[in-house]
Design a protein around this motif. Structure first.
Motif, PDB file in Angstrom:
ATOM      1  N   ASP A  39       0.812  -1.289   0.033  1.00 49.60           N
ATOM      2  CA  ASP A  39      -0.172  -0.100   0.057  1.00 49.60           C
ATOM      3  C   ASP A  39       0.912   1.245  -0.017  1.00 49.60           C
ATOM      4  O   ASP A  39       1.506   1.526   0.964  1.00 49.60           O
ATOM      5  CB  ASP A  39      -0.959  -0.156   1.092  1.00 49.60           C
ATOM      6  N   GLY A  70      -3.083   6.705   8.242  1.00 48.17           N
ATOM      7  CA  GLY A  70      -2.927   4.998   7.721  1.00 48.17           C
ATOM      8  C   GLY A  70      -1.866   4.463   8.462  1.00 48.17           C
ATOM      9  O   GLY A  70      -1.330   3.323   8.153  1.00 48.17           O
ATOM     10  N   GLY A 176      -1.623  10.195   3.253  1.00 47.64           N
ATOM     11  CA  GLY A 176      -2.253   8.870   3.358  1.00 47.64           C
ATOM     12  C   GLY A 176      -1.677   8.056   2.624  1.00 47.64           C
ATOM     13  O   GLY A 176      -0.763   7.901   2.140  1.00 47.64           O
ATOM     14  N   LYS A 177      -2.633   6.762   2.380  1.00 43.79           N
ATOM     15  CA  LYS A 177      -2.385   5.522   1.775  1.00 43.79           C
ATOM     16  C   LYS A 177      -3.018   5.701   0.268  1.00 43.79           C
ATOM     17  O   LYS A 177      -4.357   6.112   0.279  1.00 43.79           O
ATOM     18  CB  LYS A 177      -2.460   4.623   2.479  1.00 43.79           C
ATOM     19  N   PHE A 180      -6.567   4.592   0.495  1.00 47.29           N
ATOM     20  CA  PHE A 180      -7.687   5.464   0.989  1.00 47.29           C
ATOM     21  C   PHE A 180      -8.904   5.805  -0.223  1.00 47.29           C
ATOM     22  O   PHE A 180      -8.277   5.958  -1.248  1.00 47.29           O
ATOM     23  CB  PHE A 180      -6.973   6.661   1.566  1.00 47.29           C
TER      24      PHE A 180
END
Length: 234
Positions: A39, A70, A176-177, A180
């Motif tokens: 990820d 995350g 974030g990842k 998301f």
């Protein structure tokens, strides 16, 4: 520079990297690219119109990510008494006072964020050699030197990103990842963009944000339309 087969496939999918995108379009393109087995982290990069050699043009701050990062964050707090209990109730992983300072001095660094009360900083400041290389030294500008330890712990555990302009006047911040939802990445981006704009030094003249791009760990960067940044900051 030699590029991997994956990178070349991504370039074919993206086309002209000089094109500027709205944030919605940029996120959609990143999520549609040929991926990898892990990820990836999504990162925003800014080039700022500041002179980082001047002390009054430092850009530094912290941005709470409304949709999280995350990442699981271990928080340590240097405080005592009622504030120590407050920190524990807020979810701090490690709480201590002189004992914790000694552990850090001896090499303990099993934490991602260190929070200290103003009173405790007289003991923490000499730990620059241990904390400095990892950027763990508490700082009032990032909200990690505070008497409101409970709120600081909750904010750190929920997810936030610290940012600081480097010598090239660039700022790189994860938002974030890639897994998301697109709306979550956009909301985090807008929060970061607002924080970057609020951190503009009063002495900085001319264009403040020269360029901005968004990328994932294993992808090319996509340029963001600067007009989009103005709208996002409102």
């Amino acid at each position: 520079m030699r590029r991997s087969k994956l990178y070349k496939k991504q370039l074919e999918s993206l086309g002209d990297l000089q094109l500027r995108h709205g944030i919605d379009e940029a996120i959609a393109k990143l999520k549609a690219l040929p991926g990898v087995k892990f990820d990836q982290t999504v990162e925003v990069a800014y080039k700022l119109g500041i002179d980082p050699r001047k002390s009054d043009q430092t850009v530094r701050g912290v941005c709470p990510m409304p949709r999280g990062t995350g990442k699981s964050v271990r928080v340590a707090v240097v405080c005592e008494g009622a504030q120590a209990e407050e920190a524990r109730e807020a979810g701090a992983d490690v709480v201590g006072y002189e004992d914790l300072v000694q552990q850090i001095k001896d090499g303990f660094q099993d934490f991602d964020t260190l929070i200290a009360t103003p009173e405790a900083m007289k003991m923490v400041r000499p730990l620059g050699r241990q904390l400095g290389p990892r950027g763990l030294m508490p700082n009032p500008k990032t909200g990690t030197v505070t008497d409101a330890v409970g709120a600081a712990v909750r904010e750190a555990k929920a997810g936030r990103a610290e940012f600081r302009a480097d010598r090239g006047a660039c700022v790189h911040v994860p938002i974030g990842k890639l897994s998301f939802e697109a709306d979550a990445l956009k909301e985090n981006f807008e929060a970061l963009n607002d924080a970057i704009n609020k951190a503009r030094p009063v002495s900085a003249k001319g264009v403040y944000i020269i360029s901005c791009s968004v990328s994932a760990t294993m992808t090319p960067g996509l340029k963001i339309n600067l007009k989009e940044l103005v709208r996002a900051a409102k």
